[in-house]
Design an enzyme around this catalytic site. Structure first.
Site, PDB file in Angstrom:
ATOM      1  CB  THR A  56      -0.926   0.033   1.236  1.00  0.00           C
ATOM      2  OG1 THR A  56      -0.140   0.375   2.388  1.00  0.00           O
ATOM      3  CG2 THR A  56      -1.604  -1.314   1.459  1.00  0.00           C
ATOM      4  CB  CYS A  57       0.305   4.864  -0.134  1.00  0.00           C
ATOM      5  SG  CYS A  57      -0.983   5.067   1.118  1.00  0.00           S
ATOM      6  CG  ASN A  58       0.898   4.945   4.677  1.00  0.00           C
ATOM      7  OD1 ASN A  58       1.745   5.807   4.485  1.00  0.00           O
ATOM      8  ND2 ASN A  58      -0.384   5.224   4.818  1.00  0.00           N
ATOM      9  NE  ARG A  59      -0.058  -1.657   5.710  1.00  0.00           N
ATOM     10  CZ  ARG A  59       0.104  -1.536   7.019  1.00  0.00           C
ATOM     11  NH1 ARG A  59       0.962  -2.293   7.668  1.00  0.00           N
ATOM     12  NH2 ARG A  59      -0.609  -0.652   7.702  1.00  0.00           N
ATOM     13  CD  GLN A 123      -4.081  -0.121  -1.224  1.00  0.00           C
ATOM     14  OE1 GLN A 123      -4.143  -0.197   0.008  1.00  0.00           O
ATOM     15  NE2 GLN A 123      -3.645   0.963  -1.832  1.00  0.00           N
ATOM     16  N   GLY A 192      -3.150  14.682 -10.067  1.00  0.00           N
ATOM     17  CA  GLY A 192      -3.292  13.229 -10.088  1.00  0.00           C
ATOM     18  C   GLY A 192      -4.723  12.823 -10.360  1.00  0.00           C
ATOM     19  CB  THR A 193      -6.694  12.149 -13.068  1.00  0.00           C
ATOM     20  OG1 THR A 193      -5.732  11.740 -14.056  1.00  0.00           O
ATOM     21  CG2 THR A 193      -6.746  13.663 -13.027  1.00  0.00           C
ATOM     22  N   GLY A 194      -5.635   9.380 -10.893  1.00  0.00           N
ATOM     23  CA  GLY A 194      -5.776   7.929 -10.740  1.00  0.00           C
ATOM     24  C   GLY A 194      -6.890   7.617  -9.760  1.00  0.00           C
ATOM     25  CE  LYS A 195      -8.163   1.636  -7.334  1.00  0.00           C
ATOM     26  NZ  LYS A 195      -7.841   0.287  -6.796  1.00  0.00           N
TER      27      LYS A 195
END
Length: 277
Positions: A56-59, A123, A192-195
């Site tokens: 994930t963005c943090n791990r 995720q 940013g235009t992703g999820k």
């Protein structure tokens, strides 16, 4: 010792996450989809047959069964830009029931930066599918993951964990809403235009923000999303001029390097007094 205890004691989890590792270290240990596939292939060569990589963005964490911790750490380090010394300082390892408990806490959002983050379970499911595709999710891990997913459903149905802020995107918007007076009248630039960008844009619109400008390196994606939500868009090459009129800038990209840099902010600051967060 019961059958369940025998099953649980054979699991191991190692990795880096936001609790102990700064962003620069987490970025070093991040894995692209291609590198994950290579890691899975190497794991097969090492006779590891139950492994899931959760990113994930943090791990970035590896959860495995019947695997030596040292082998798992070596595998992790060899496919990332991190070093063994950095892992020793900032990483973690946990075993048996503690490792399984950690997996559950991650999946249901208890270990997230935003409590109950709804993006995490998606995720984890993607990681599970990738593990199955690599033929690294045999019976015990498969059975455990099914229990994890059922537990997540029960928690959403029977508790209030999903009430309120449920993602980093919504948390960012709520922070801005509480910080600004007349938030709906502010000009918000969303990079940013992703999820995550799409979710953030929806949250802004739902809160009544009237002027939103979408910026993306792929101009076509920004234009398409802007048309869908009836907001404005701008080319990334125009970001300096867009920032000059912005009251709030939210960056929601998957880039491993800063998109809005100190140089951008310095140029904007020359236009007039600004406060940055």
């Amino acid at each position: 010792m019961t059958k369940t205890e025998i099953l649980l004691k054979d699991f191991t989890c190692i990795g880096v996450n936001h609790w102990s590792a700064p962003v620069v270290i987490r970025e070093k240990f991040s894995l692209s989809e291609d590198r994950k596939a290579e890691l899975y292939a190497k794991a097969k060569e090492l006779n590891i047959d139950q492994l899931i990589v959760i990113s994930t963005c943090n791990r970035t964490e590896l959860f495995a069964k019947d695997c030596e911790t040292s082998d798992l750490i070596d595998l992790f380090v060899s496919f990332t830009n991190g070093t063994t010394a950095e892992f020793d300082e900032f990483g973690f390892e946990t075993f048996g029931e503690d490792a399984v408990r950690h997996l559950f806490e991650v999946a249901v959002g208890l270990d997230a930066q935003i409590l109950g983050d709804l993006q995490i379970i998606k995720q984890v499911k993607q990681s599970y599918e990738a593990s199955k595709l690599a033929d690294l999710c045999s019976s015990d891990l498969h059975r455990l993951m099914q229990i994890v997913f059922k537990t997540h459903k029960r928690i959403r149905k029977e508790t209030d964990l999903g009430v309120g802020t449920a993602s980093v995107a919504s948390a960012a918007v709520q922070f801005a809403q509480h910080h600004f007076k007349n938030f709906a009248e502010k000009h918000v630039v969303l990079v940013g235009t992703g999820k995550m960008g799409k979710i953030t844009c929806k949250n802004l619109i739902n809160l009544g923000v009237k002027k939103i400008t979408l910026v993306n390196r792929s101009e076509g994606k920004a234009e398409a999303l802007a048309e869908q939500y009836q907001v404005e868009s701008a080319a990334f090459s125009q970001i300096n001029s867009v920032l000059e009129t912005a009251d709030l800038v939210i960056v929601a990209t998957g880039s491993q390097t800063p998109v809005v840099t100190k140089a951008h902010l310095s140029e904007v600051a020359e236009v007039g007094p600004r406060r940055f967060y």
